[in-house]
Design a protein around this motif. Structure first.
Motif, PDB file in Angstrom:
ATOM      1  N   LEU A 110       0.827  -0.918   0.187  1.00 57.84           N
ATOM      2  CA  LEU A 110       0.034  -0.258   0.422  1.00 57.84           C
ATOM      3  C   LEU A 110       0.885   1.075  -0.320  1.00 57.84           C
ATOM      4  CD1 LEU A 110      -2.886  -0.905   2.700  1.00 57.84           C
ATOM      5  CD2 LEU A 110      -3.150  -0.606   0.382  1.00 57.84           C
ATOM      6  N   GLU A 111       1.660   1.328   1.038  1.00 56.15           N
ATOM      7  CA  GLU A 111       2.958   2.851   1.165  1.00 56.15           C
ATOM      8  C   GLU A 111       3.151   2.926  -0.751  1.00 56.15           C
ATOM      9  OE1 GLU A 111       6.738   4.159   3.583  1.00 56.15           O
ATOM     10  OE2 GLU A 111       5.543   2.548   4.007  1.00 56.15           O
ATOM     11  N   ASP A 112       3.890   1.419  -1.619  1.00 56.91           N
ATOM     12  CA  ASP A 112       4.720   1.391  -2.839  1.00 56.91           C
ATOM     13  C   ASP A 112       3.740   2.494  -2.975  1.00 56.91           C
ATOM     14  OD1 ASP A 112       6.745   0.376  -1.619  1.00 56.91           O
ATOM     15  OD2 ASP A 112       6.449  -1.644  -2.361  1.00 56.91           O
ATOM     16  N   SER A 113       2.464   2.019  -3.546  1.00 59.07           N
ATOM     17  CA  SER A 113       1.490   2.229  -4.338  1.00 59.07           C
ATOM     18  C   SER A 113       0.554   3.675  -3.950  1.00 59.07           C
ATOM     19  CB  SER A 113      -0.164   1.439  -4.150  1.00 59.07           C
ATOM     20  OG  SER A 113      -1.021   2.185  -5.032  1.00 59.07           O
ATOM     21  N   VAL A 114       1.122   4.116  -2.854  1.00 59.28           N
ATOM     22  CA  VAL A 114       1.113   5.469  -2.446  1.00 59.28           C
ATOM     23  C   VAL A 114       1.616   6.476  -3.069  1.00 59.28           C
ATOM     24  CG1 VAL A 114       0.373   7.477  -0.585  1.00 59.28           C
ATOM     25  CG2 VAL A 114      -0.523   5.169  -0.373  1.00 59.28           C
ATOM     26  N   ASP A 115       3.126   5.836  -3.045  1.00 59.00           N
ATOM     27  CA  ASP A 115       4.252   6.731  -3.165  1.00 59.00           C
ATOM     28  C   ASP A 115       3.921   7.029  -5.075  1.00 59.00           C
ATOM     29  OD1 ASP A 115       4.931   7.006  -1.096  1.00 59.00           O
ATOM     30  OD2 ASP A 115       6.708   4.900  -1.282  1.00 59.00           O
ATOM     31  N   LYS A 116       3.439   5.716  -5.361  1.00 55.66           N
ATOM     32  CA  LYS A 116       3.382   6.149  -7.194  1.00 55.66           C
ATOM     33  C   LYS A 116       1.903   6.747  -7.786  1.00 55.66           C
ATOM     34  CE  LYS A 116       5.111   1.472  -8.157  1.00 55.66           C
ATOM     35  NZ  LYS A 116       4.431   0.051  -8.974  1.00 55.66           N
ATOM     36  N   LEU A 117       0.506   6.640  -6.122  1.00 56.09           N
ATOM     37  CA  LEU A 117      -0.302   7.671  -6.887  1.00 56.09           C
ATOM     38  C   LEU A 117       0.226   8.773  -6.874  1.00 56.09           C
ATOM     39  CD1 LEU A 117      -2.602   5.646  -5.419  1.00 56.09           C
ATOM     40  CD2 LEU A 117      -2.402   6.179  -8.028  1.00 56.09           C
ATOM     41  N   ARG A 118       1.477   9.069  -5.858  1.00 54.85           N
ATOM     42  CA  ARG A 118       1.864  10.681  -5.755  1.00 54.85           C
ATOM     43  C   ARG A 118       2.154  10.855  -6.830  1.00 54.85           C
ATOM     44  NH1 ARG A 118       3.758  10.038   0.932  1.00 54.85           N
ATOM     45  NH2 ARG A 118       1.572  10.123   2.306  1.00 54.85           N
ATOM     46  N   ASP A 119       3.034  10.585  -6.870  1.00 51.84           N
ATOM     47  CA  ASP A 119       3.981  10.553  -8.391  1.00 51.84           C
ATOM     48  C   ASP A 119       3.379  10.878  -8.790  1.00 51.84           C
ATOM     49  OD1 ASP A 119       6.891  10.289  -6.759  1.00 51.84           O
ATOM     50  OD2 ASP A 119       7.009   7.721  -7.272  1.00 51.84           O
ATOM     51  N   ASP A 120       2.340  10.263  -9.868  1.00 58.16           N
ATOM     52  CA  ASP A 120       1.518  10.376 -10.724  1.00 58.16           C
ATOM     53  C   ASP A 120       0.738  12.056 -10.860  1.00 58.16           C
ATOM     54  OD1 ASP A 120      -0.081  10.376 -13.355  1.00 58.16           O
ATOM     55  OD2 ASP A 120      -1.390   9.303 -12.091  1.00 58.16           O
ATOM     56  N   VAL A 121      -0.106  11.978  -9.587  1.00 56.80           N
ATOM     57  CA  VAL A 121      -0.557  13.424  -9.076  1.00 56.80           C
ATOM     58  C   VAL A 121       0.670  14.785  -9.494  1.00 56.80           C
ATOM     59  CG1 VAL A 121      -1.585  15.169  -7.065  1.00 56.80           C
ATOM     60  CG2 VAL A 121      -2.270  12.990  -7.637  1.00 56.80           C
ATOM     61  N   SER A 122       1.843  14.517  -9.150  1.00 56.36           N
ATOM     62  CA  SER A 122       2.638  15.602  -9.495  1.00 56.36           C
ATOM     63  C   SER A 122       2.769  15.372 -10.673  1.00 56.36           C
ATOM     64  CB  SER A 122       4.194  15.659  -8.231  1.00 56.36           C
ATOM     65  OG  SER A 122       4.031  14.960  -7.348  1.00 56.36           O
ATOM     66  N   ALA A 123       3.099  14.537 -10.924  1.00 51.40           N
ATOM     67  CA  ALA A 123       3.613  14.903 -12.509  1.00 51.40           C
ATOM     68  C   ALA A 123       1.978  15.562 -13.525  1.00 51.40           C
ATOM     69  CB  ALA A 123       3.496  13.465 -13.424  1.00 51.40           C
ATOM     70  N   ARG A 124       0.639  15.396 -12.773  1.00 50.07           N
ATOM     71  CA  ARG A 124      -0.928  15.361 -13.557  1.00 50.07           C
ATOM     72  C   ARG A 124      -0.036  17.443 -12.767  1.00 50.07           C
ATOM     73  NH1 ARG A 124      -4.150  12.136 -15.336  1.00 50.07           N
ATOM     74  NH2 ARG A 124      -3.580   9.779 -15.130  1.00 50.07           N
ATOM     75  N   GLN A 125      -0.199  17.737 -12.067  1.00 52.33           N
ATOM     76  CA  GLN A 125      -0.042  18.802 -11.388  1.00 52.33           C
ATOM     77  C   GLN A 125       1.364  19.712 -12.361  1.00 52.33           C
ATOM     78  OE1 GLN A 125       0.751  18.576  -7.206  1.00 52.33           O
ATOM     79  NE2 GLN A 125      -1.500  18.870  -6.933  1.00 52.33           N
ATOM     80  N   ARG A 126       2.478  19.099 -12.030  1.00 53.99           N
ATOM     81  CA  ARG A 126       3.219  19.676 -12.898  1.00 53.99           C
ATOM     82  C   ARG A 126       2.405  19.975 -14.801  1.00 53.99           C
ATOM     83  NH1 ARG A 126       7.342  16.944 -10.225  1.00 53.99           N
ATOM     84  NH2 ARG A 126       6.803  14.943 -11.871  1.00 53.99           N
ATOM     85  N   GLU A 127       1.677  19.064 -14.917  1.00 54.55           N
ATOM     86  CA  GLU A 127       1.790  19.457 -16.105  1.00 54.55           C
ATOM     87  C   GLU A 127       0.800  20.354 -16.682  1.00 54.55           C
ATOM     88  OE1 GLU A 127      -0.062  16.717 -20.189  1.00 54.55           O
ATOM     89  OE2 GLU A 127      -0.112  15.950 -17.722  1.00 54.55           O
ATOM     90  N   ALA A 128      -0.429  20.974 -16.045  1.00 54.83           N
ATOM     91  CA  ALA A 128      -1.513  21.823 -15.533  1.00 54.83           C
ATOM     92  C   ALA A 128      -0.508  23.144 -15.508  1.00 54.83           C
ATOM     93  CB  ALA A 128      -2.825  21.409 -14.427  1.00 54.83           C
ATOM     94  N   LEU A 129       0.257  23.043 -14.854  1.00 54.30           N
ATOM     95  CA  LEU A 129       0.834  24.467 -14.278  1.00 54.30           C
ATOM     96  C   LEU A 129       1.636  24.936 -15.875  1.00 54.30           C
ATOM     97  CD1 LEU A 129       3.017  24.113 -11.130  1.00 54.30           C
ATOM     98  CD2 LEU A 129       0.690  25.202 -11.288  1.00 54.30           C
ATOM     99  N   GLU A 130       2.445  23.357 -16.607  1.00 53.78           N
ATOM    100  CA  GLU A 130       2.612  24.382 -17.906  1.00 53.78           C
ATOM    101  C   GLU A 130       1.451  24.883 -19.063  1.00 53.78           C
ATOM    102  OE1 GLU A 130       4.690  21.329 -19.208  1.00 53.78           O
ATOM    103  OE2 GLU A 130       6.269  20.959 -17.831  1.00 53.78           O
ATOM    104  N   LYS A 131       0.581  24.310 -18.939  1.00 49.31           N
ATOM    105  CA  LYS A 131      -0.512  24.494 -19.993  1.00 49.31           C
ATOM    106  C   LYS A 131      -1.530  25.526 -19.099  1.00 49.31           C
ATOM    107  CE  LYS A 131      -1.195  19.361 -21.065  1.00 49.31           C
ATOM    108  NZ  LYS A 131      -2.465  18.791 -22.033  1.00 49.31           N
ATOM    109  N   SER A 132      -1.554  26.284 -18.417  1.00 46.48           N
ATOM    110  CA  SER A 132      -1.777  26.997 -17.410  1.00 46.48           C
ATOM    111  C   SER A 132      -1.364  28.721 -18.068  1.00 46.48           C
ATOM    112  CB  SER A 132      -2.018  27.199 -15.929  1.00 46.48           C
ATOM    113  OG  SER A 132      -0.488  27.692 -15.414  1.00 46.48           O
ATOM    114  N   GLY A 133      -0.028  28.687 -18.605  1.00 45.70           N
ATOM    115  CA  GLY A 133       0.116  29.829 -19.217  1.00 45.70           C
ATOM    116  C   GLY A 133       1.513  30.159 -19.593  1.00 45.70           C
ATOM    117  N   GLY A 134       1.988  31.224 -19.080  1.00 48.95           N
ATOM    118  CA  GLY A 134       3.516  31.199 -20.026  1.00 48.95           C
ATOM    119  C   GLY A 134       4.629  30.156 -19.344  1.00 48.95           C
ATOM    120  N   SER A 135       5.412  29.460 -19.194  1.00 44.94           N
ATOM    121  CA  SER A 135       6.838  29.491 -18.509  1.00 44.94           C
ATOM    122  C   SER A 135       6.916  29.684 -17.726  1.00 44.94           C
ATOM    123  CB  SER A 135       7.720  28.987 -19.437  1.00 44.94           C
ATOM    124  OG  SER A 135       8.295  29.747 -20.108  1.00 44.94           O
TER     125      SER A 135
END
Length: 301
Positions: A110-135
């Protein structure tokens, strides 16, 4: 006829010779009659009735023997019961160990699964930030939110417990009743340190590799300091990215820097502050916003 006067006959008395032990007659009587008549009569009556009884010494020996036999019987029965119950206890112990190992393995998964989900959330957040406006805007938002790694100049502050850490009169190091003569770093100390660095111009902060965000919490659980529910152990290494020399000067001259200096002087807490040219701070595991909503251009018009 004159006769001679008659003399009364002299009676001859035979004198019995005295016993040599005549003066010891009382002792002789006691020795010859050592048993009182009453006792002799009672003994004769018991003997005639056949109830002479058992000598006390023999009776005591038989009682002791019976007690030993009973004790041996109890020990034997207890050993037999323990021998019978031993396999059951061993089996229950093995089952408990297997269950603990199984639950531990499940928790690790479960802890490994939580870490993977956190990494996925962080990646999606970075992607959303890049699409939100200028770099430039997305990079700034990522830095301030803790969603991305950062590096740059800043300060390194190490805070550690005193060498001889004890407890105060209330059983707690520097408890709520006030400071005691102890030197253990508490959560409120780290809170003041972090707030002082933010106020001095820090742009990103981490404690023992744990990145702080606007949603981070520093609190205590027993004697442990938790940062976002993760326990930390001393020494506490605080990295703050910003204008190195200016950040160091402003922090030391501020109230929180003076507070830390007072802890060092009065309670032996060890501190070391240095300016660093290149620091690298990791990204926060995850930044989840549940309530706040961004204001779009349509909303402002």
């Amino acid at each position: 006829m004159c006769g001679m006067p008659q003399q009364s006959p002299v009676r001859s008395t035979s004198t019995r010779p005295a016993r040599p032990d005549a003066s010891m007659s009382l002792l002789t009587n006691v020795m010859d009659h050592s048993l009182d008549d009453g006792y002799a009569e009672a003994a004769a009556r018991k003997k005639a009735e056949g109830t002479g009884g058992m000598p006390k010494t023999l009776r005591a020996k038989l009682g002791l023997a019976a007690g030993l036999v009973l004790a041996a019987l109890v020990v034997t029965v207890g050993a037999a019961q323990a021998r019978v119950a031993a396999p059951v206890v061993a089996k229950e112990r093995e089952e408990l160990i297997d269950r603990i190992e199984g639950e531990t393995a499940a928790a690790d998964e479960l802890e490994d699964s939580v870490d993977k989900l956190r990494d996925d959330v962080s990646a999606r957040q970075r992607e959303a930030l890049e699409k939100s406006g200028g770099s430039g805007r997305s990079d700034l938002v990522g830095i301030l939110s803790g969603a991305v790694e950062v590096r740059g100049p800043g300060v390194k502050l190490v805070v550690n417990d005193a060498k001889d850490v004890g407890t105060g009169g209330d059983g707690e190091p520097r408890g709520t009743s006030g400071f005691s003569d102890t030197g253990r770093v508490r959560d409120r100390d780290m809170q003041r340190v972090v707030n002082g660095l933010w106020a001095s111009g820090a742009e990103a902060i981490s404690i023992n590799g744990q990145r702080l965000t606007a949603l981070s919490a520093i609190r205590a659980a027993g004697d442990a300091i938790l940062v976002d529910n993760r326990p930390l152990v001393p020494p506490y290494t605080v990295l703050a990215v910003g204008d190195g020399k200016g950040l160091s000067t402003r922090f030391q001259d501020g109230v929180d820097g003076l507070y830390l200096h007072a802890l060092q002087e009065n309670y032996g807490i060890r501190t070391a502050l240095s300016v660093a040219d290149d620091l690298k701070l990791p990204a926060a595991p995850s930044v989840i916003v549940r309530t706040a909503q961004p204001i779009t251009e349509k909303g402002t018009s």
